[in-house]
Design a protein around this motif. Structure first.
Motif, mmCIF file in Angstrom:
data_model
loop_
_atom_site.group_PDB
_atom_site.id
_atom_site.type_symbol
_atom_site.label_atom_id
_atom_site.label_comp_id
_atom_site.label_asym_id
_atom_site.label_seq_id
_atom_site.Cartn_x
_atom_site.Cartn_y
_atom_site.Cartn_z
ATOM 1 N N GLY A 162 0.782 -1.219 0.000
ATOM 2 C CA GLY A 162 0.000 0.000 0.000
ATOM 3 C C GLY A 162 0.814 1.268 0.000
ATOM 4 O O GLY A 162 0.244 2.354 0.064
ATOM 5 N N GLN A 163 2.147 1.144 -0.063
ATOM 6 C CA GLN A 163 3.009 2.317 -0.069
ATOM 7 C C GLN A 163 3.835 2.353 -1.353
ATOM 8 O O GLN A 163 4.075 1.314 -1.974
ATOM 9 C CB GLN A 163 3.934 2.305 1.147
ATOM 10 C CG GLN A 163 3.210 2.395 2.479
ATOM 11 C CD GLN A 163 4.164 2.483 3.664
ATOM 12 O OE1 GLN A 163 5.360 2.697 3.490
ATOM 13 N NE2 GLN A 163 3.637 2.311 4.862
ATOM 14 N N PRO A 164 4.279 3.552 -1.771
ATOM 15 C CA PRO A 164 5.108 3.648 -2.971
ATOM 16 C C PRO A 164 6.390 2.833 -2.821
ATOM 17 O O PRO A 164 6.895 2.630 -1.715
ATOM 18 C CB PRO A 164 5.416 5.154 -3.072
ATOM 19 C CG PRO A 164 4.340 5.817 -2.273
ATOM 20 C CD PRO A 164 4.007 4.870 -1.161
ATOM 21 N N GLU A 165 6.906 2.383 -3.939
ATOM 22 C CA GLU A 165 8.147 1.607 -3.912
ATOM 23 C C GLU A 165 9.290 2.483 -3.408
ATOM 24 O O GLU A 165 9.441 3.626 -3.837
ATOM 25 C CB GLU A 165 8.476 1.088 -5.314
ATOM 26 C CG GLU A 165 9.669 0.156 -5.343
ATOM 27 C CD GLU A 165 9.911 -0.399 -6.733
ATOM 28 O OE1 GLU A 165 9.882 -1.623 -6.909
ATOM 29 O OE2 GLU A 165 10.130 0.417 -7.659
ATOM 30 N N PRO A 166 10.094 1.973 -2.478
ATOM 31 C CA PRO A 166 11.211 2.784 -1.966
ATOM 32 C C PRO A 166 12.265 3.028 -3.032
ATOM 33 O O PRO A 166 12.292 2.365 -4.083
ATOM 34 C CB PRO A 166 11.762 1.922 -0.825
ATOM 35 C CG PRO A 166 11.328 0.529 -1.142
ATOM 36 C CD PRO A 166 10.012 0.659 -1.827
ATOM 37 N N GLU A 167 13.136 3.973 -2.754
ATOM 38 C CA GLU A 167 14.165 4.354 -3.725
ATOM 39 C C GLU A 167 15.154 3.226 -3.974
ATOM 40 O O GLU A 167 15.603 3.021 -5.103
ATOM 41 C CB GLU A 167 14.908 5.595 -3.231
ATOM 42 C CG GLU A 167 15.962 6.116 -4.214
ATOM 43 C CD GLU A 167 16.636 7.377 -3.713
ATOM 44 O OE1 GLU A 167 17.574 7.848 -4.390
ATOM 45 O OE2 GLU A 167 16.221 7.893 -2.652
ATOM 46 N N ASN A 168 15.504 2.474 -2.949
ATOM 47 C CA ASN A 168 16.445 1.365 -3.078
ATOM 48 C C ASN A 168 15.828 0.083 -2.517
ATOM 49 O O ASN A 168 16.211 -0.409 -1.456
ATOM 50 C CB ASN A 168 17.749 1.677 -2.344
ATOM 51 C CG ASN A 168 18.508 2.828 -2.968
ATOM 52 O OD1 ASN A 168 18.357 3.981 -2.592
ATOM 53 N ND2 ASN A 168 19.327 2.521 -3.947
ATOM 54 N N PRO A 169 14.846 -0.489 -3.235
ATOM 55 C CA PRO A 169 14.144 -1.661 -2.714
ATOM 56 C C PRO A 169 15.037 -2.905 -2.676
ATOM 57 O O PRO A 169 15.863 -3.126 -3.556
ATOM 58 C CB PRO A 169 12.998 -1.849 -3.709
ATOM 59 C CG PRO A 169 13.528 -1.273 -4.981
ATOM 60 C CD PRO A 169 14.369 -0.095 -4.576
#
Length: 243
Positions: A162-169
């Protein structure tokens, strides 16, 4: 009037192109796993896919941390030509059972060095692992990607639902019962069988569901851009009629 119209169309086109680069670019840059899904309780061959996202440096090292909260009793990396591999084991706080036997230590890190992933290339690092745990719906593998200029990119951020993909997944292997088959071996299998599966998937070709996901992202972005362009042309046409 024509000059103004051309300028507006040029601006719209530039914004659309920028949107494509911003939205489609990151989809190709992450360290990921292939396949993205496997069945709990199975053995699976998982490829760590490492693209080189730099134009002026090559990837020369990959470190992958295996989850300590859900340890894997069996972990066997497949040799990758040109690369050296180091497997690090650690004592477990709580022993686990595999095939009726107590396991007191497990692999907690795998490190590949000595090779090179050049500009515009990617490399897959196959690992046979199992039995995959049944007490969780995913395994998160934190990865460090090192370039020959000593820059380290830390792919360690865990994606949240439910959250945007992080910068460094971090690479994530989803565990779903309906993922049985293909890369999996419900009975554990043997090392040779896993090695054959990994050989078929390693190398420089793109396999698994990664290509499908990338295509879907690009098509989605293309649809958005087409919509923006349509709105811009409608506005300009309305102004012409008003003039």
């Amino acid at each position: 009037m024509q000059t103004t119209t051309r300028r507006r169309l040029t601006t719209v086109g530039a914004l659309a192109a920028t949107s494509v680069l911003l939205c489609a670019g990151p989809a190709f840059a992450h360290v990921t796993v292939d396949p993205e899904n496997a069945a709990p309780g199975d053995h699976a061959v998982v490829n760590f896919k490492v693209p080189n996202e730099r134009d002026d440096a090559s990837t020369t090292k990959l470190e992958v941390d295996l989850p300590k909260d859900h340890p894997l009793a069996s972990v066997m990396p497949q040799p990758v030509p040109g690369w050296d591999v180091k497997v690090t084991k650690s004592k477990l706080d709580k022993p686990i059972k595999m095939h009726g036997e107590k396991v007191t230590e497990a692999v907690t890190k795998i490190t590949w060095t000595g090779g090179e992933v050049k500009k515009g290339e990617f490399q897959q690092f196959p690992v046979s692992m199992g039995e995959l745990p049944e007490g969780t719906d995913q395994l998160v593998f934190k990865a460090l990607q090192t370039y020959d200029d000593d820059e380290v990119v830390r792919w360690i951020e865990e994606p949240k639902k439910g959250q945007p993909e992080p910068e460094n997944p971090a690479p994530v292997l989803k565990l779903t019962p309906d993922a049985a088959g293909g890369h999996s071996d419900a009975k554990g299998g043997d090392a040779a069988g896993h090695s054959e599966n990994a050989s078929a998937e390693s190398g420089t070709s793109d396999g698994g569901g990664g290509g499908t996901d990338d295509t879907a992202r690009v098509l989605g972005v293309a649809g958005i851009v087409a919509g923006i362009a349509g709105v811009a042309f409608g506005v300009l046409a309305g102004r012409r009629r008003g003039a």
